[in-house]
Design an enzyme around this catalytic site. Structure first.
Site, PDB file in Angstrom:
ATOM      1  CB  CYS A 238       3.459   4.131   3.819  1.00 32.06           C
ATOM      2  SG  CYS A 238       3.253   2.781   5.003  1.00 32.06           S
TER       3      CYS A 238
ATOM      4  CG  HIS B  23       2.522   1.583  -0.217  1.00 30.31           C
ATOM      5  ND1 HIS B  23       3.836   1.992  -0.221  1.00 30.31           N
ATOM      6  CD2 HIS B  23       2.271   1.137   1.043  1.00 30.31           C
ATOM      7  CE1 HIS B  23       4.364   1.806   0.978  1.00 30.31           C
ATOM      8  NE2 HIS B  23       3.431   1.281   1.765  1.00 30.31           N
TER       9      HIS B  23
ATOM     10  CD  GLU C 118       4.056   3.106  -3.681  1.00 31.38           C
ATOM     11  OE1 GLU C 118       4.737   2.555  -2.797  1.00 31.38           O
ATOM     12  OE2 GLU C 118       3.201   3.987  -3.433  1.00 31.38           O
TER      13      GLU C 118
END
Length: 542
Positions: free
Chosen positions: A379, A515, A517
């Site tokens: 990001c 993102h 993750e």
């Protein structure tokens, strides 16, 4: 389908790990072939955690459908296969906002709006809707018993349990059982009082999970059982462990899942925890280790980057290496210089908001590029990498993002004015829009350019990743940056937004606007993190 409910509450102190305990039990039940979902009910007045400080609240977990939610939903997705949605998390603020909006429309026909029944009815409705279609719904109530803010939620689950009946609802209460070194003994009194408070509002726990820094002796479990009126076999000891992924096996060893299936009369096979055993094996038998520097703004609270931390650990499991994370405040890079980045095997710059520390992140990206250190930007981590490249390679002096400098002569990153949401609908935003709930959110399709490192890493030309941002690469500079050597390896579904950048003359330098993750789990990992850690380990050995 008949849904059974397990309501999870906490007592004595906060941050005991209700979410992990609930997710671990859910993982065992899922391993028995049951379809499980989880809900988190947060008592705070914020509509959602989207505008809350990560230092106070921890990370904001983004679901596939674009909800900004509590970080516990990240634990849920990492422990069970069910993907969370907007239905899986709501707050007091959301409840009151919606009830008051309905009152303004006249939907209550002039009735006096009260906590009981209007607020509690709305809580029950949302729980039932969120649990629809599942065998088991784990419902976690945020905060602790006794908190003023929690009362409407506790009353709502008391009512719901009564309405569906004992064969479809049970309560699991998590408490602290401290060990006093001076006395040399475990103290059960806080747990007794916590259960007493819970019983006083009409909730009688069926399972008592006792958190302690050590295993609780049988004699103490018997004492807790006697004074709380909970069966001794249902007094579960949950001691501190060095890995949260050991908790499912810990609960299963004490028959916690068996208590649930017997109570609900479910005829299901024994839990198969083979996948979790493999996770623990790789965690316990690494062939090496790497140190990754995480350069961010909220490093004083690791929970602000919870999913990133876990994704790095998952990548370590897949590569059979231990990942040590060194947290570095980006302001320290500005003050002390890039020398503090020495001796790192790789560098990761995660997402963030605000001007503080951004120049330190830009310096970090420059250091990684020039010194051939593996770099993963997430990001804002992608945006600072692009800004650094624009300034120092493409010759765009003073290039910046309009988020930090509205007067920059080269706004290589700017506010997104329109984009497609997760359903393909056009969203609009301008400088005057509210901060809350107005970002590009949720899972978005991304096209990767064939032959790029990103495409090779993912093994596919199309991917879906989750987003949470307002600013994007300014398309007016794409051609100039490309000519300078920056590779735009990923674009949005309509090819209008830059999603991934990379540098060719570098061992491993990839940054994404999304993102990744949020899509990583201990059992499956994530290709981007796995490749990043693998490159770190490879370069360390070279």
């Amino acid at each position: 389908m008949t849904t059974r409910y397990i309501f999870v509450t906490g007592g004595v102190v906060s941050s005991l790990g209700k979410g992990i305990a609930a997710a671990s039990l859910a993982a065992i039940l899922e391993a028995r072939g049951l379809k499980v979902t989880m809900l988190k009910l947060d008592p705070y007045i914020n509509v959602d955690p989207g505008t809350m400080s990560p230092i106070q609240h921890g990370e904001v977990f983004v679901t596939e459908d674009g909800a900004e939610t509590d970080l516990d939903l990240g634990h849920y997705e990492r422990f069970i296969r069910t993907k969370m949605t907007k239905r899986n998390n709501f707050t007091s603020g959301r409840i009151y906002q919606d009830v008051l909006a309905r009152e303004r429309k006249g939907e209550f026909l002039g009735a006096t709006i009260q906590v009981i029944p209007h607020i509690t009815n709305d809580i029950k409705r949302r729980v039932i809707e969120g649990a629809e279609g599942y065998d088991i719904a784990m419902v976690e109530i945020g905060g602790t018993v006794g908190d003023m803010e929690s009362q409407p939620f506790l009353e709502a689950i008391r009512q719901l349990a009564l309405e569906v009946g004992r064969d479809r609802a049970m309560f699991m209460h998590l408490t602290l059982v401290p060990y006093l070194a001076a006395a040399g003994e475990i103290k059960t009194k806080p747990t007794q009082h916590s259960v007493k408070d819970l019983r006083s509002i009409g909730i009688f726990p069926d399972i008592l999970v006792c958190r302690s820094d050590r295993a609780i002796p049988n004699a103490e479990r018997a004492k807790i059982s006697l004074f709380t009126n909970v069966e001794e076999k249902a007094v579960v000891s949950m001691r501190d462990v060095d890995s949260i992924y050991k908790i499912p096996a810990l609960l299963k060893a004490q028959g916690t899942d068996e208590i649930v299936v017997k109570r609900f009369g479910l005829d299901v096979p024994e839990a198969d925890l083979t996948e979790w055993e493999e996770v623990l094996y790789h965690e316990a038998n690494p062939i090496g280790e790497v140190t990754i520097g995480m350069v961010g703004k909220y490093t004083e609270l690791p929970d602000a980057y919870k999913s990133v931390n876990e994704a790095l650990k998952h990548a370590g499991l897949k590569n059979q290496v231990t990942v040590n994370i060194k947290y570095i405040d980006s302001q320290d890079v500005e003050v002390k210089g890039v020398e503090i980045l020495a001796n790192l095997d790789a560098i990761l710059v995660p997402g963030g908001f605000g001007e503080r520390g951004v120049e330190g992140k830009i310096l970090t990206a420059q250091y990684a590029r020039e010194n051939k250190v593996p770099y993963l930007g997430i990001c804002l981590g992608m945006q600072v990498a692009l800004i650094e490249f624009a300034r120092n390679v493409a010759g765009l002096t003073d290039a910046h993002s309009t988020e930090f400098n509205s007067e920059t002569p080269h706004p290589v990153v700017g506010l997104i004015s329109e984009w497609l949401d997760e359903e393909g609908q056009v969203e609009y935003r301008n400088e005057q829009s509210d901060l809350g709930g107005t970002m590009r959110l949720g899972s978005q399709l991304c096209h990767l350019v064939k032959g790029t490192k990103a495409c090779d890493v993912y093994g596919s030309e199309t991917i879906n990743e989750r987003h949470r941002h307002r600013f994007e690469v300014n398309n007016n500079y794409r051609e100039q940056l490309s000519k300078a050597g920056l590779i735009f390896s990923g674009l949005s579904s309509d090819k209008s937004l830059v999603e991934v950048i990379e540098i060719a003359d570098h061992p491993w330098f990839i940054a994404g606007q999304f993102h990744p993750e949020f899509n990583s789990t201990p059992r499956d990992g994530h290709p981007l993190f796995e490749s990043f850690v693998a490159a770190s380990f490879k370069l360390q050995k070279s």
